[in-house]
Design an enzyme around this catalytic site. Structure first.
Site, mmCIF file in Angstrom:
data_model
loop_
_atom_site.group_PDB
_atom_site.id
_atom_site.type_symbol
_atom_site.label_atom_id
_atom_site.label_comp_id
_atom_site.label_asym_id
_atom_site.label_seq_id
_atom_site.Cartn_x
_atom_site.Cartn_y
_atom_site.Cartn_z
ATOM 1 N N LYS A 223 0.807 -1.228 0.000
ATOM 2 C CA LYS A 223 0.000 0.000 0.000
ATOM 3 C C LYS A 223 0.839 1.277 0.000
ATOM 4 O O LYS A 223 2.028 1.259 0.282
ATOM 5 C CB LYS A 223 -0.995 -0.037 1.171
ATOM 6 C CG LYS A 223 -2.157 -0.993 0.875
ATOM 7 C CD LYS A 223 -3.243 -0.959 1.922
ATOM 8 C CE LYS A 223 -4.364 -1.926 1.508
ATOM 9 N NZ LYS A 223 -5.373 -2.079 2.568
ATOM 10 N N ARG A 258 -3.251 -9.931 5.257
ATOM 11 C CA ARG A 258 -3.681 -10.061 3.856
ATOM 12 C C ARG A 258 -2.548 -9.545 2.979
ATOM 13 O O ARG A 258 -2.204 -8.370 3.045
ATOM 14 C CB ARG A 258 -4.966 -9.230 3.660
ATOM 15 C CG ARG A 258 -5.525 -9.226 2.250
ATOM 16 C CD ARG A 258 -6.740 -8.300 2.178
ATOM 17 N NE ARG A 258 -7.289 -8.214 0.844
ATOM 18 C CZ ARG A 258 -6.804 -7.427 -0.103
ATOM 19 N NH1 ARG A 258 -5.780 -6.636 0.141
ATOM 20 N NH2 ARG A 258 -7.363 -7.405 -1.297
#
Ligand code: YH5
Length: 280
Positions: A223, A258
């Protein structure tokens, strides 16, 4: 007593942090370049992630990136259903569906999905109905507003307190609707309506969320916060940052991480778990 997360026919044992592998079946994924839009490539990648040690496979057919092309739920179903069907039939791991749409969640569960992963936190009443009508595990994530607008000056007085209170409120509403507590997993939603400082504080104070008693899932793989810290615009070159966060999260209360880079994360956590030994 060993805590479990009930996900359909699976009773997921919580103890050592589990790895959820990301399988994007979108042609426009920013994080992995859309290389698994072809169903055969997607199923092969799913199979490979299981072989590498992923304990859950998260299948997503909609990009929540601001500015991504909108997909109708009908088209999202066309993308994810065959992949979920094949993975649920052929592998011994729970398959999760990453969707905000009740129709997609319903079709996914019918196709064999054992987890509904909703980045909008089951705010939609129809999504709650789908959850009530099945026995899948539920990932309840925090997102400030909507994908289109979430990064426009997000503000919190105390991001950890506010995200935590929100998640407990959502969990309470689900339980009031009749959903067993053991099916619920909470997620602070790294990157969803948060500045770099908000994301870092959520990570730093992760133990406060874990103290809620619900299993915690954390998704920070590749991210933008990593891009910001490392000065790395290319999401596929954020591995070290992703692994540092996975190891931090696993040692500060995350039950599931995740991730895109399954092999490297599994190896990182295997080392971490060896250091930790048998925990109470
Ligand atoms: C999550 O945190 N995230 S989709 C942008 C990137 C890289 C990755 C700019 N679904 C989560 O993975 N579900 C997504 O580079 C999720 N928790 C849960 N439960 C966004 C994503 C990504 C976005």
């Amino acid at each position: 007593m060993q805590q479990v997360w009930r996900c359909g026919r699976f009773e997921v044992a919580l103890g050592e942090t589990l790895v959820m592998g990301v399988l994007n079946v979108t042609p426009d994924s920013f994080s992995d370049g859309g290389q698994y839009a072809d169903p055969i490539a997607a199923v092969n990648r799913g199979r490979q992630m299981v072989a590498l040690g992923a304990q859950i496979i998260d299948v997503g057919g909609e990009s929540t990136r601001p500015g991504a092309a909108a997909v109708s739920p009908a088209h999202e179903i066309v993308r994810v259903r065959p992949i979920i069907q094949a993975l649920a039939r052929d592998f011994g791991v729970p398959v999760s569906v990453d969707t905000r749409h009740a129709d997609v969640a319903r079709a996914a569960v019918e196709a064999g999905a054992s987890v509904i992963n909703d980045v909008s936190g089951f705010r939609d009443s129809e999504m709650i109905e789908v959850a009530c009508a099945c026995d899948a595990g539920l990932v309840v994530m925090h997102m400030l507003g909507e994908p289109k607008t979430m990064q426009a000056e997000p503000r919190y007085d105390d991001v950890v307190a506010e995200v935590g209170a929100y998640l407990l409120g959502r969990a309470q509403e689900l339980e009031a609707a009749g959903i067993a507590r053991e099916r619920i997993c909470i997620d602070p939603g790294i990157g969803f309506g948060k500045t770099l400082e908000h994301n870092l504080e959520l990570l730093r104070r992760l133990p406060e969320l874990a103290a809620s008693g619900y299993p915690v899932l954390l998704g920070a793989s590749r991210k933008s916060l990593i891009g910001a810290v490392l000065g790395e615009p290319d999401p596929t070159r954020r591995l070290e940052g992703s692994l540092a966060i996975a190891a931090w999260a696993a040692s500060h209360g995350a039950d599931v991480v995740r991730v895109h880079d399954v092999e490297e994360t599994v190896r990182t956590l295997r080392m971490l778990h060896a250091i930790q030994g048998e925990r109470a």
